[in-house]
Design a protein around this motif. Structure first.
Motif, PDB file in Angstrom:
ATOM      1  N   ILE A   1       6.188  -2.431 -11.291  1.00  0.00           N
ATOM      2  CA  ILE A   1       5.307  -2.873 -10.613  1.00  0.00           C
ATOM      3  C   ILE A   1       5.710  -3.498  -9.172  1.00  0.00           C
ATOM      4  O   ILE A   1       5.133  -3.475  -8.490  1.00  0.00           O
ATOM      5  N   ASN A   2       7.087  -4.010  -9.289  1.00  0.00           N
ATOM      6  CA  ASN A   2       7.839  -4.344  -7.773  1.00  0.00           C
ATOM      7  C   ASN A   2       7.654  -3.111  -6.942  1.00  0.00           C
ATOM      8  O   ASN A   2       7.537  -3.298  -5.568  1.00  0.00           O
ATOM      9  N   CYS A   3       8.035  -1.866  -7.453  1.00  0.00           N
ATOM     10  CA  CYS A   3       8.072  -0.913  -6.722  1.00  0.00           C
ATOM     11  C   CYS A   3       6.508  -0.550  -5.881  1.00  0.00           C
ATOM     12  O   CYS A   3       6.447  -0.360  -4.772  1.00  0.00           O
ATOM     13  N   LEU A   4       5.474  -0.696  -6.505  1.00  0.00           N
ATOM     14  CA  LEU A   4       4.251  -0.423  -6.399  1.00  0.00           C
ATOM     15  C   LEU A   4       4.022  -1.619  -5.109  1.00  0.00           C
ATOM     16  O   LEU A   4       2.842  -1.145  -4.724  1.00  0.00           O
ATOM     17  N   LEU A   5       4.539  -2.493  -5.241  1.00  0.00           N
ATOM     18  CA  LEU A   5       3.838  -3.723  -4.365  1.00  0.00           C
ATOM     19  C   LEU A   5       5.178  -3.813  -3.109  1.00  0.00           C
ATOM     20  O   LEU A   5       4.780  -4.861  -2.391  1.00  0.00           O
TER      21      LEU A   5
END
Length: 677
Positions: free
Chosen positions: A572-576
């Motif tokens: 999730i953090n990567c996508l953000l």
């Protein structure tokens, strides 16, 4: 090893392929018939291995060649796909569609033109199809009144107000009842501004009524045309009335947004009978009189304390000001509708566009009857086959378990996956023609268009409100999406996932070229149909809807266990890393396209030609003319701009970079690629 071609070479290849006429033998193979076949084969470069095995029984290669020609027309000779794939695939789209901002708008327009044929074209086969059809006859009567309506000399807003009086609404007196006015107008729109009623699914066969204070951040902005009506009921100037409205809105919002004290009433679920027995200052029998509730019908109320404070505040206000504010809220809502007739333009196309909004269900029924029913059996089976392939691929992803979930988490994911269903065409499931006839039975067409419009609004919202009662058979209504008459076109012309029923809807607007036809070759079919279904399937597992099980119920414990997973949070953090306010859509874009790509690769040869065509077909949905987010947001309020979505999604697929030979660290080939599923 993938061959790299520049954009000009690729366009030449597509053009040559269009000249390459193919004839299918009875065996299903393709025979070459052109005299210059050998030369053409040499010139095809990466396109000689395009998979042309049509999945429909009777394949028409011209549909595919026309689609390739269209793709070719949109592409840019100058753009580099490794730097800006949207520009490469869509640069010249606006030349073909100067009046549409998105591909969804094009889809909506094409279906509207098809529906216009039903009312305008003198085709014997259409007339025979609809002979003695009560639904068609009623809609056709509405259509004729619409196109025959002459230009009005007075303000059309004033015409609408007069027709409201004819309906018995908004009766003005020296001391008008604000609550009565509010209830009357809630039968004509879904635009709550004091409190709101939502009809939510309790189960897959029952609804319940949810009551809450309204969240209405928009500020009153009185147009001059609208003030010309309002001044008949107030002595205040436009500026004074504007000020009074803003004060009213600010104070209502202040009450609605008050922090709940520790001893305040939390959301409560109870029956209608139990609500009437509660000690409260609110006259619930009066407030809920639109609903015709039975004693055992379920309701949910979010903070009765706040609602009581709101009612107490409103009861202290000037009743005339509240009457004028109610009138303002409805007429401004009508004024803002993109398909209103305030411009006096009653063209055939605009009338059908309007009817698609006001009669969404019966207009879909007509489209099914006249057009889609001819191909439904074969088309539905093809779509279902692709959908099952995608589910199988996702099941394998869960089993591979790269996010290292516990067995309980995997079991929950599989349960959700197995529960996702399809609605092809967005019609109610398992109903006969009687269902549609009964739906329109009480609606009567007059010779006055503006009265017809208001009566149609009342008909729609009255039907919706009746779903809160247990006396209404809700099962068919939960099986499809009956869109609000004021919803944006984009909401009804694209596929959607609905968590409460765990169902994916493919509307008729989507089930047409350039998105889909059973005649498409596999790279075209999977480049759009599979990516669309993949996108919606992944929505069942996005950070919001993952918390609802396959029955639409909250599964807090299962979601919390998944949300605590370190690998899940890293993804999730990567996508953000590149910020977005639409995380759920980004997850669905990136993981849905990957799901479709994996499914395609497992079934078909992933040659350079198949790969390029897959990616270019995927890009078609994201072509558009919006040059900034503000303009795009006028048509679509729930996604990033199409160019942003397409480029971000493709930049996170390794196969894209390999197919187009992108160097490391090119815009479309970052070193770090993000995925959730």
């Amino acid at each position: 090893m993938y061959l790299k071609t520049n954009s000009k070479t690729l366009k030449i290849s597509i053009t040559v392929l269009l000249l390459f006429v193919l004839v299918r033998k009875d065996t299903g193979c393709w025979a070459q018939t052109s005299i210059a076949d050998v030369v053409i084969l040499n010139d095809l470069l990466n396109w000689e291995h395009v998979n042309r095995t049509c999945l429909a029984r009777d394949c028409d290669e011209h549909v595919n060649l026309k689609q390739l020609q269209q793709i070719n027309t949109y592409m840019s000779d100058e753009a580099d796909p490794c730097e800006d794939f949207h520009k490469y695939a869509c640069e010249h789209w606006k030349r073909e569609h100067p009046n549409e901002m998105t591909m969804a708008a094009v889809a909506y327009k094409e279906i509207t033109k098809k529906l216009l044929e039903i009312f305008e074209k003198n085709k014997p086969e259409l007339k025979a199809e609809l002979q003695n059809n009560a639904i068609y006859e009623k809609l056709n009567a509405y259509y004729k009144v619409c196109i025959e309506t002459e230009q009005q000399n007075s303000s059309i807003l004033w015409v609408y107000f007069n027709e409201l009086n004819e309906m018995g609404f908004l009766r003005y007196s020296e001391n008008p009842r604000w609550l009565q006015t509010y209830k009357e107008l809630q039968l004509l729109m879904d635009n709550p501004y004091f409190w709101q009623f939502n009809i939510n699914e309790l189960t897959k066969s029952r609804y319940f009524l949810n009551i809450d204070v309204a969240q209405n951040p928009k500020k009153a902005n009185i147009s001059i045309d609208l003030y010309q009506i309002l001044k008949n009921f107030t002595s205040l100037s436009l500026e004074e009335l504007q000020t009074k409205f803003l004060i009213l809105e600010n104070e209502v919002n202040q009450i609605s947004n008050e922090v709940c004290p520790s001893d305040c009433t939390l959301p409560v679920t109870l029956t209608y009978e139990e609500l009437l027995q509660k000690q409260t200052s609110i006259n619930w029998t009066d407030v809920l009189s639109n609903f015709k509730l039975h004693s055992k019908d379920k309701l949910k109320i979010n903070s009765i304390d706040t609602l009581e404070n709101l009612f107490a505040y409103l009861s202290r206000q000037d009743s005339n000001l509240l009457y004028v504010y109610n009138l303002f809220m409805f007429l401004s809502h009508l004024e803002a509708d993109k398909v209103n007739f305030l411009d006096n333009q009653h063209s055939p196309y605009k009338c059908v566009h309007h009817m698609r909004k006001i009669f969404d269900l019966p207009m879909n029924y007509l489209y099914e009857t006249v057009f889609y029913s001819k191909i439904r059996t074969e088309s539905d089976q093809l779509i279902k086959n692709v959908f099952e392939e995608l589910k199988q691929t996702f099941a394998e992803i869960v089993e591979e378990n790269q996010l290292k979930f516990a067995d309980r988490n995997k079991k929950y994911l599989m349960s959700k996956l197995n529960g996702v269903s399809l609605n092809i065409g967005n019609l109610p499931a398992n109903v006969s023609d009687d269902f549609y006839q009964n739906y329109l039975q009480e609606y009567q067409v007059t010779n006055n268009f503006y009265l017809n419009h208001l009566l149609a609004l009342k008909h729609y919202y009255t039907q919706q409100l009746s779903l809160a009662s247990s006396s209404k058979d809700s099962t068919p209504w939960i099986s499809f999406q009956n869109y609000d008459p004021f919803v944006l076109d984009s909401a009804t012309s694209t596929a959607g996932y609905f968590y409460a029923t765990s169902a994916i809807t493919l509307p008729f607007s989507y089930l047409q070229v350039p998105f889909y036809t059973p005649q498409f070759w596999p790279p075209l079919l999977y480049g759009d149909l599979a990516t669309t279904l993949g996108h919606e399937l992944i929505h069942a597992f996005d950070p919001t809807f993952l918390g609802f099980d396959s029955d639409g119920k909250l599964a807090n414990l299962d979601f919390e266990l998944i949300a605590k997973n370190r690998h899940y949070n890293n993804a999730i953090n990567c996508l953000l890393r590149i910020p977005t306010q639409f995380l759920e859509e980004r997850v669905a874009d990136v993981s849905g396209s990957r799901l479709a790509l994996l499914t395609f690769k497992r079934k078909y040869l992933f040659s350079p030609s198949n790969a390029k065509l897959f990616f270019l077909q995927y890009a078609q949905f994201f072509c558009g003319t919006a040059e900034n987010f503000a303009a795009f947001n006028e048509e679509d309020t729930s996604h990033d701009m199409d160019s942003v979505r397409l480029n971000y999604t493709m930049s996170n697929l390794l196969e894209f970079a390999e197919t187009f030979g992108c160097r490391t660290d090119a815009s479309m080939n970052p070193r770090t690629k993000c995925q959730l599923w």
